[in-house]
Design an enzyme around this catalytic site. Structure first.
Site, PDB file in Angstrom:
ATOM      1  CG  PHE A  81      -1.803  -1.207   1.281  1.00  0.00           C
ATOM      2  CD1 PHE A  81      -2.805  -1.409   0.337  1.00  0.00           C
ATOM      3  CD2 PHE A  81      -1.617  -2.162   2.271  1.00  0.00           C
ATOM      4  CE1 PHE A  81      -3.602  -2.541   0.385  1.00  0.00           C
ATOM      5  CE2 PHE A  81      -2.411  -3.297   2.327  1.00  0.00           C
ATOM      6  CZ  PHE A  81      -3.405  -3.490   1.386  1.00  0.00           C
TER       7      PHE A  81
ATOM      8  CE  LYS B 215       5.393   3.155   4.389  1.00  0.00           C
ATOM      9  NZ  LYS B 215       5.629   2.322   5.576  1.00  0.00           N
TER      10      LYS B 215
ATOM     11  CG  ASP C 222       6.458  -5.953   8.854  1.00  0.00           C
ATOM     12  OD1 ASP C 222       6.719  -7.156   8.615  1.00  0.00           O
ATOM     13  OD2 ASP C 222       6.134  -5.140   7.970  1.00  0.00           O
TER      14      ASP C 222
HETATM   15  P1  ADP Z   1       6.042  -0.890   3.277  1.00  0.00           P
HETATM   16  O1  ADP Z   1       5.082  -0.675   4.386  1.00  0.00           O
HETATM   17  O2  ADP Z   1       5.416  -0.778   1.935  1.00  0.00           O
HETATM   18  O3  ADP Z   1       6.882  -2.116   3.435  1.00  0.00           O
HETATM   19  P2  ADP Z   1       8.406   0.636   4.043  1.00  0.00           P
HETATM   20  O4  ADP Z   1       8.271   1.756   4.993  1.00  0.00           O
HETATM   21  O5  ADP Z   1       8.995  -0.632   4.550  1.00  0.00           O
HETATM   22  O6  ADP Z   1       6.999   0.384   3.340  1.00  0.00           O
HETATM   23  O7  ADP Z   1       9.248   1.111   2.791  1.00  0.00           O
HETATM   24  C1  ADP Z   1       9.445   0.252   1.674  1.00  0.00           C
HETATM   25  C2  ADP Z   1      10.915   0.272   1.267  1.00  0.00           C
HETATM   26  O8  ADP Z   1      11.291   1.608   0.877  1.00  0.00           O
HETATM   27  C3  ADP Z   1      11.886  -0.100   2.368  1.00  0.00           C
HETATM   28  O9  ADP Z   1      12.036  -1.485   2.485  1.00  0.00           O
HETATM   29  C4  ADP Z   1      13.160   0.589   1.887  1.00  0.00           C
HETATM   30  O10 ADP Z   1      13.789  -0.144   0.872  1.00  0.00           O
HETATM   31  C5  ADP Z   1      12.615   1.886   1.282  1.00  0.00           C
HETATM   32  N1  ADP Z   1      12.616   2.956   2.305  1.00  0.00           N
HETATM   33  C6  ADP Z   1      11.666   3.175   3.249  1.00  0.00           C
HETATM   34  N2  ADP Z   1      11.978   4.209   4.047  1.00  0.00           N
HETATM   35  C7  ADP Z   1      13.175   4.670   3.616  1.00  0.00           C
HETATM   36  C8  ADP Z   1      14.046   5.720   4.060  1.00  0.00           C
HETATM   37  N3  ADP Z   1      13.724   6.482   5.097  1.00  0.00           N
HETATM   38  N4  ADP Z   1      15.224   5.898   3.398  1.00  0.00           N
HETATM   39  C9  ADP Z   1      15.542   5.099   2.339  1.00  0.00           C
HETATM   40  N5  ADP Z   1      14.761   4.105   1.876  1.00  0.00           N
HETATM   41  C10 ADP Z   1      13.580   3.876   2.487  1.00  0.00           C
HETATM   42 MG    MG Z   2       8.431  -2.600   4.737  1.00  0.00          MG
END
Ligand code: ADP
Ligand code: MG
Length: 324
Positions: free
Chosen positions: A41, A59, A153
């Site tokens: 999502f 995000k 998670d």
């Molecule tokens: P989801 O809930 O879709 O898993 P995440 O918050 O885990 O979302 O973000 C998905 C991916 O995006 C992470 O696994 C990472 O690879 C990248 N990502 C998320 N936050 C950051 C950040 N602050 N800096 C760099 N990459 C990020």
């Molecule tokens: Mg994630």
């Protein structure tokens, strides 16, 4: 779903945030420069704050999912990040925006990518580096648990690095499944990715802070072996591997790994949550302590022997005073 009588929210969800959610177009403030990651999502994009040139991770969280309004879940994710604001091992929330479809969290950028990349790479990290990353992860988890927050998670995709080479410090991300414990009795939910979640989650048993410690064990296993301990050929097999704690500790998997690393992992991958050590107890495990002196600390006053006391599965804290 069980609702909290005061907030009217599902159990464990927080509803109050301080960060304003701006409706100004975020393109006025940031230049979006590419994609960093993607989940069910959410899409995470790299962006540059025009006024400062600083890089952030944006995000984009969908407000509607499967035809349901999920704004409360997004607000909760923000509230957890705010609660963890003074936790150096958690990514910082810088700002928030709202568009027709999304709420956008502007997060501190972790330039080194996921530690997942170090679990599947041909070349695994040296054990001393793994120890440092696990220590930092435990520090972050300990801090969360002190506020009664559970992440739920934790996996190598949600532990990022501030820089890639040499590997920087860790930043925990993705608080979408995180919950606050204790507000409305027990919490049971089917959450997370089967490969990484503890048996009590799969068995719909109460969730506690120990649930996160299982995941730390899985992450440590993956960093030292390059293999996922419970991954089966399909979801059924994975479920079975987790609930039977079917783990391969054979020589082949651990050929270049110290005995202490195996001991550390064994003590976390335990079926009964109450028999797993807490994050604080983990931090004084000899694996994280001795190796750190040998490999990472140039300070000769830090090279004092670890003294183990017999207290079941718990470990004695390292002595405070070198003369002691
Ligand atoms: P989801 O809930 O879709 O898993 P995440 O918050 O885990 O979302 O973000 C998905 C991916 O995006 C992470 O696994 C990472 O690879 C990248 N990502 C998320 N936050 C950051 C950040 N602050 N800096 C760099 N990459 C990020
Ligand atoms: Mg994630």
């Amino acid at each position: 779903r069980r609702l909290d009588s005061r907030s009217g929210l599902p159990a464990g969800l927080l509803g109050e945030i301080q960060t304003p959610i701006s409706t100004e177009p975020m393109e006025n403030v940031y230049e979006i420069t590419g994609e960093l990651g993607r989940g069910k999502f959410a899409v995470v994009k790299r962006c540059v704050e025009k006024i400062s040139g600083k890089v952030f991770a944006a995000k984009f969280l969908r407000k509607r999912r499967r035809g349901r309004d999920c704004r409360a879940e997004v607000i909760h994710e923000m509230a957890v990040l705010e609660m963890a604001r003074n936790n150096a091992r958690v990514v910082n929330l810088h700002a928030a925006y709202e568009t027709d479809h999304d709420i956008v969290l502007v997060l501190e950028y972790a330039a080194g990518g996921e530690i997942f990349d170090h679990c599947v790479s041909e070349e695994l990290l040296p054990e001393a580096q793994i120890i440092r990353l696990i220590r930092q992860t435990l520090e972050g988890v300990h801090h969360l648990h002190q506020s009664n927050l559970v992440h739920l998670d934790l996996k190598p995709q949600n532990i990022l690095l501030t820089s890639l080479s040499p590997p920087g410090d860790i930043k925990i991300v993705d608080f979408g499944l995180a919950r606050k414990l204790g507000a409305v009795g027990e919490l049971r939910e089917i959450l997370g990715t089967p490969e990484y979640v503890a048996p009590e989650i799969l068995n719909y048993e109460p969730i506690t802070t120990a649930t996160d410690l299982w995941s730390v064990g899985v992450i440590a296993y993956m960093l030292v072996t390059g293999e996922s301990p419970f991954a089966g050929d399909d979801k059924q097999e994975t479920y079975l591997n987790v609930s039977q704690v079917n783990v391969d500790y054979s020589r082949e998997a651990f050929s270049r790994v110290s005995e202490l690393a195996v001991d550390f992992i064994r003590k976390l991958l335990i079926k009964a949550p109450e028999d797993r050590p807490s994050a604080a107890e983990c931090m004084s495990h000899p694996w994280l302590w001795q190796q750190q002196q040998i490999c990472l600390s140039p300070d000769p006053t830090a090279t004092r022997p670890f003294r183990e006391r017999s207290c079941g599965t718990k470990w004695a804290a390292p002595p405070e005073d070198p003369e002691d």
